[in-house]
Design a protein around this motif. Structure first.
Motif, PDB file in Angstrom:
ATOM      1  N   ARG A 218       0.820  -1.202  -0.008  1.00 21.38           N
ATOM      2  CA  ARG A 218      -0.012  -0.024  -0.113  1.00 21.38           C
ATOM      3  C   ARG A 218       0.951   1.177   0.090  1.00 21.38           C
ATOM      4  O   ARG A 218       0.670   2.101  -0.502  1.00 21.38           O
ATOM      5  CB  ARG A 218      -1.090  -0.009   1.264  1.00 21.38           C
ATOM      6  N   ARG A 219       1.979   1.155   0.725  1.00 19.92           N
ATOM      7  CA  ARG A 219       2.866   2.307   0.629  1.00 19.92           C
ATOM      8  C   ARG A 219       3.454   2.616  -0.506  1.00 19.92           C
ATOM      9  O   ARG A 219       3.688   3.559  -0.944  1.00 19.92           O
ATOM     10  CB  ARG A 219       3.800   1.967   1.989  1.00 19.92           C
ATOM     11  N   PHE A 220       3.879   1.445  -1.144  1.00 18.72           N
ATOM     12  CA  PHE A 220       4.530   1.319  -2.463  1.00 18.72           C
ATOM     13  C   PHE A 220       3.703   2.085  -3.518  1.00 18.72           C
ATOM     14  O   PHE A 220       3.997   3.073  -4.302  1.00 18.72           O
ATOM     15  CB  PHE A 220       4.939   0.049  -2.823  1.00 18.72           C
ATOM     16  N   PHE A 221       2.346   1.677  -3.570  1.00 14.58           N
ATOM     17  CA  PHE A 221       1.454   2.267  -4.384  1.00 14.58           C
ATOM     18  C   PHE A 221       1.289   3.692  -4.371  1.00 14.58           C
ATOM     19  O   PHE A 221       1.078   4.454  -5.066  1.00 14.58           O
ATOM     20  CB  PHE A 221       0.206   1.409  -4.076  1.00 14.58           C
ATOM     21  N   MET A 222       0.945   4.111  -3.013  1.00 15.77           N
ATOM     22  CA  MET A 222       1.180   5.562  -2.472  1.00 15.77           C
ATOM     23  C   MET A 222       2.114   6.298  -3.378  1.00 15.77           C
ATOM     24  O   MET A 222       1.995   7.561  -3.912  1.00 15.77           O
ATOM     25  CB  MET A 222       0.766   5.903  -1.115  1.00 15.77           C
ATOM     26  N   GLU A 223       3.294   5.826  -3.174  1.00 14.61           N
ATOM     27  CA  GLU A 223       4.370   6.640  -3.683  1.00 14.61           C
ATOM     28  C   GLU A 223       4.165   6.733  -4.983  1.00 14.61           C
ATOM     29  O   GLU A 223       4.666   7.360  -6.013  1.00 14.61           O
ATOM     30  CB  GLU A 223       5.704   5.939  -3.319  1.00 14.61           C
ATOM     31  N   LEU A 224       3.703   5.599  -5.954  1.00 18.18           N
ATOM     32  CA  LEU A 224       3.730   5.317  -7.350  1.00 18.18           C
ATOM     33  C   LEU A 224       2.733   6.328  -7.805  1.00 18.18           C
ATOM     34  O   LEU A 224       2.866   7.244  -8.656  1.00 18.18           O
ATOM     35  CB  LEU A 224       3.173   4.091  -7.731  1.00 18.18           C
ATOM     36  N   TYR A 225       1.612   6.548  -7.091  1.00 20.36           N
ATOM     37  CA  TYR A 225       0.631   7.513  -7.522  1.00 20.36           C
ATOM     38  C   TYR A 225       1.445   9.131  -7.160  1.00 20.36           C
ATOM     39  O   TYR A 225       0.878   9.885  -7.983  1.00 20.36           O
ATOM     40  CB  TYR A 225      -0.785   7.603  -6.622  1.00 20.36           C
ATOM     41  N   LYS A 226       1.998   9.237  -5.977  1.00 16.75           N
ATOM     42  CA  LYS A 226       2.515  10.586  -5.965  1.00 16.75           C
ATOM     43  C   LYS A 226       3.436  10.874  -7.204  1.00 16.75           C
ATOM     44  O   LYS A 226       3.561  12.119  -7.634  1.00 16.75           O
ATOM     45  CB  LYS A 226       3.445  10.539  -4.517  1.00 16.75           C
ATOM     46  N   ASP A 227       4.146   9.922  -7.672  1.00 14.61           N
ATOM     47  CA  ASP A 227       5.358  10.232  -8.560  1.00 14.61           C
ATOM     48  C   ASP A 227       4.672  10.268  -9.785  1.00 14.61           C
ATOM     49  O   ASP A 227       5.247  11.153 -10.805  1.00 14.61           O
ATOM     50  CB  ASP A 227       6.285   8.986  -8.622  1.00 14.61           C
ATOM     51  N   TYR A 228       3.708   9.455 -10.196  1.00 13.79           N
ATOM     52  CA  TYR A 228       3.111   9.250 -11.793  1.00 13.79           C
ATOM     53  C   TYR A 228       1.889   9.555 -11.862  1.00 13.79           C
ATOM     54  O   TYR A 228       1.227   9.768 -13.126  1.00 13.79           O
ATOM     55  CB  TYR A 228       3.468   7.999 -12.004  1.00 13.79           C
ATOM     56  N   ASN A 229       0.928   9.732 -10.754  1.00 16.25           N
ATOM     57  CA  ASN A 229      -0.581   9.987 -10.852  1.00 16.25           C
ATOM     58  C   ASN A 229      -1.009   8.907 -11.740  1.00 16.25           C
ATOM     59  O   ASN A 229      -0.655   7.740 -11.518  1.00 16.25           O
ATOM     60  CB  ASN A 229      -0.641  11.377 -11.506  1.00 16.25           C
ATOM     61  N   THR A 230      -1.809   9.174 -13.030  1.00 15.03           N
ATOM     62  CA  THR A 230      -2.143   8.194 -13.833  1.00 15.03           C
ATOM     63  C   THR A 230      -1.234   8.102 -15.082  1.00 15.03           C
ATOM     64  O   THR A 230      -1.626   7.416 -16.144  1.00 15.03           O
ATOM     65  CB  THR A 230      -3.565   8.095 -14.296  1.00 15.03           C
ATOM     66  N   ILE A 231      -0.261   8.725 -15.120  1.00 13.68           N
ATOM     67  CA  ILE A 231       0.793   8.691 -16.283  1.00 13.68           C
ATOM     68  C   ILE A 231       1.526   7.206 -16.358  1.00 13.68           C
ATOM     69  O   ILE A 231       1.901   6.603 -15.323  1.00 13.68           O
ATOM     70  CB  ILE A 231       1.835   9.961 -16.141  1.00 13.68           C
ATOM     71  N   PRO A 232       1.445   6.591 -17.430  1.00 18.58           N
ATOM     72  CA  PRO A 232       2.278   5.522 -17.708  1.00 18.58           C
ATOM     73  C   PRO A 232       3.698   5.745 -17.165  1.00 18.58           C
ATOM     74  O   PRO A 232       4.374   6.500 -17.401  1.00 18.58           O
ATOM     75  CB  PRO A 232       2.034   5.079 -19.005  1.00 18.58           C
ATOM     76  N   PHE A 233       4.196   4.458 -16.696  1.00 18.93           N
ATOM     77  CA  PHE A 233       5.722   4.468 -16.164  1.00 18.93           C
ATOM     78  C   PHE A 233       6.143   3.128 -16.439  1.00 18.93           C
ATOM     79  O   PHE A 233       5.500   2.206 -16.658  1.00 18.93           O
ATOM     80  CB  PHE A 233       5.531   4.881 -14.600  1.00 18.93           C
ATOM     81  N   ALA A 234       7.548   2.912 -16.464  1.00 19.41           N
ATOM     82  CA  ALA A 234       8.249   1.807 -16.894  1.00 19.41           C
ATOM     83  C   ALA A 234       8.907   0.844 -15.429  1.00 19.41           C
ATOM     84  O   ALA A 234       9.395   1.689 -14.638  1.00 19.41           O
ATOM     85  CB  ALA A 234       9.422   2.167 -17.810  1.00 19.41           C
ATOM     86  N   TYR A 235       9.056  -0.258 -15.744  1.00 17.14           N
ATOM     87  CA  TYR A 235       9.574  -0.982 -14.688  1.00 17.14           C
ATOM     88  C   TYR A 235      11.048  -0.713 -14.487  1.00 17.14           C
ATOM     89  O   TYR A 235      11.459  -0.766 -13.330  1.00 17.14           O
ATOM     90  CB  TYR A 235       9.646  -2.501 -15.015  1.00 17.14           C
ATOM     91  N   ARG A 236      11.780  -0.040 -15.490  1.00 13.67           N
ATOM     92  CA  ARG A 236      13.115   0.147 -15.379  1.00 13.67           C
ATOM     93  C   ARG A 236      13.163   1.747 -14.400  1.00 13.67           C
ATOM     94  O   ARG A 236      14.169   1.921 -13.958  1.00 13.67           O
ATOM     95  CB  ARG A 236      13.873   0.408 -16.819  1.00 13.67           C
ATOM     96  N   TRP A 237      12.030   2.414 -14.596  1.00 15.54           N
ATOM     97  CA  TRP A 237      12.118   3.628 -13.715  1.00 15.54           C
ATOM     98  C   TRP A 237      12.062   3.086 -12.101  1.00 15.54           C
ATOM     99  O   TRP A 237      12.619   4.038 -11.582  1.00 15.54           O
ATOM    100  CB  TRP A 237      10.985   4.402 -14.115  1.00 15.54           C
ATOM    101  N   LEU A 238      11.480   2.013 -12.011  1.00 18.43           N
ATOM    102  CA  LEU A 238      11.334   1.703 -10.710  1.00 18.43           C
ATOM    103  C   LEU A 238      12.482   0.904 -10.081  1.00 18.43           C
ATOM    104  O   LEU A 238      12.757   0.870  -8.788  1.00 18.43           O
ATOM    105  CB  LEU A 238      10.165   0.979 -10.287  1.00 18.43           C
ATOM    106  N   TYR A 239      13.260   0.269 -10.955  1.00 15.76           N
ATOM    107  CA  TYR A 239      14.389  -0.637 -10.622  1.00 15.76           C
ATOM    108  C   TYR A 239      15.330  -0.127  -9.652  1.00 15.76           C
ATOM    109  O   TYR A 239      15.684  -0.707  -8.427  1.00 15.76           O
ATOM    110  CB  TYR A 239      14.691  -1.394 -11.726  1.00 15.76           C
ATOM    111  N   ASN A 240      15.908   0.994 -10.155  1.00 15.84           N
ATOM    112  CA  ASN A 240      17.047   1.574  -9.134  1.00 15.84           C
ATOM    113  C   ASN A 240      16.308   2.081  -7.793  1.00 15.84           C
ATOM    114  O   ASN A 240      17.190   2.022  -6.747  1.00 15.84           O
ATOM    115  CB  ASN A 240      17.708   2.495  -9.934  1.00 15.84           C
ATOM    116  N   LYS A 241      15.143   2.670  -7.813  1.00 21.71           N
ATOM    117  CA  LYS A 241      14.776   3.295  -6.601  1.00 21.71           C
ATOM    118  C   LYS A 241      14.208   2.106  -5.595  1.00 21.71           C
ATOM    119  O   LYS A 241      14.407   2.366  -4.446  1.00 21.71           O
ATOM    120  CB  LYS A 241      13.623   4.167  -6.952  1.00 21.71           C
TER     121      LYS A 241
END
Length: 293
Positions: A218-241
């Protein structure tokens, strides 16, 4: 809003020149995508979606994965589809190049001329089927087919595909263009004229805030929404973080199965045909703004 679109468009125009210079034999798709996405951020925007580099019979949605070793080769027909957003206002654009060859020049010209012909007639209150008819007629006049099940789309703030589709053929729709932002993207092929799912892309977007029971996810999801809202994003964007901080694969699969995330499929041409694409974004009110002109 229009000022944000104009800023995004200005960045997108600069990016096109950078991208064209990178599309050369031996260049890795991973390096191209990472370089362009970093450049977008450096110029004051953010990627409207992960850079798509779809080659030959791949129609759409190919973005390099972590440690992707694919490289550009002589003779490749490369569709470079990218987006820029500023404050959620998105420019979506694409072009096609053939690497050190002219074998598919006519096919490339077919999708390019289809978009050029749409530029001549697009206006507020135009039926979307009329746009499709222009695209279809132009591509067929060159001896090729449009991709019938791919289309352009309305764009809204933080929403890349916002409901209204812009077909690549006359689908007899009576929907008319109202004020707003639209991407028009003719696809042409020497194949069957249809795209089909091939594999998963590693491109995701948030589609629901359905409750998540696991507190870490849930915390991970909330960070995704904060970073991207509903904009598409890539797995490789998440990998390093996130790699090492959370089991990224398990978290993503959980969110997909829970209905929070959608993963886009890589699309290939059904008849193994070569595919070309050109795209621009229009803002329509009482005037027409071709944001990439």
């Amino acid at each position: 809003m229009l000022e944000d679109l104009k800023k995004a468009a200005s960045i997108a125009k600069k990016i096109r020149n950078d991208a064209e210079k990178l599309l050369k034999p031996g260049e890795s798709l991973y390096n191209i995508a990472e370089t362009i996405e970093t450049k977008i951020i450096d110029l004051g925007g953010f990627p409207g979606f992960p850079v798509n580099i779809s080659i030959n019979n791949i129609a759409a949605h190919y973005t390099p994965k972590v440690n992707d070793d694919k490289k550009i080769k002589d003779g490749d027909v490369v569709k470079f589809d990218y987006g820029v957003h500023v404050n959620g206002y998105i420019i979506d654009t694409a072009f096609t190049v053939e690497i050190n060859d002219n074998k598919y020049k006519d096919l490339i010209d077919a999708s390019k001329e289809a978009l050029d012909n749409v530029r001549k007639i697009i206006k507020k209150d135009l039926e979307v089927s009329k746009i499709g008819e222009i695209i279809d007629n132009t591509i067929k006049s060159k001896g090729f087919k449009p991709i019938y099940n791919l289309s352009g789309h309305r764009i809204e703030r933080y929403i890349l595909h916002a409901g209204v589709s812009i077909p690549n053929y006359n689908n007899n729709s009576k929907i008319r263009l109202s004020e707003g932002t639209y991407a028009v993207e003719p696809f042409a092929t020497n194949g069957a004229g249809f795209a089909e799912d091939y594999t998963l892309s590693g491109i995701y977007s948030i589609i629901s805030d359905k409750p998540i029971r696991d507190p870490n996810i849930r915390r991970f999801f909330m960070e995704l929404y904060k970073d991207y809202n509903t904009i598409p994003f890539a797995y490789r964007w998440l990998y390093n973080k996130y790699n090492g901080k959370i089991n990224l694969n398990i978290a993503i699969e959980y969110l997909k199965k829970n209905g929070n995330l959608y993963e886009y499929p890589v699309l290939i041409e059904q008849g193994d045909g070569i595919v070309t694409q050109f795209e621009t974004t229009f803002y329509i009110n009482n005037e027409i703004f071709d944001m990439m002109s």
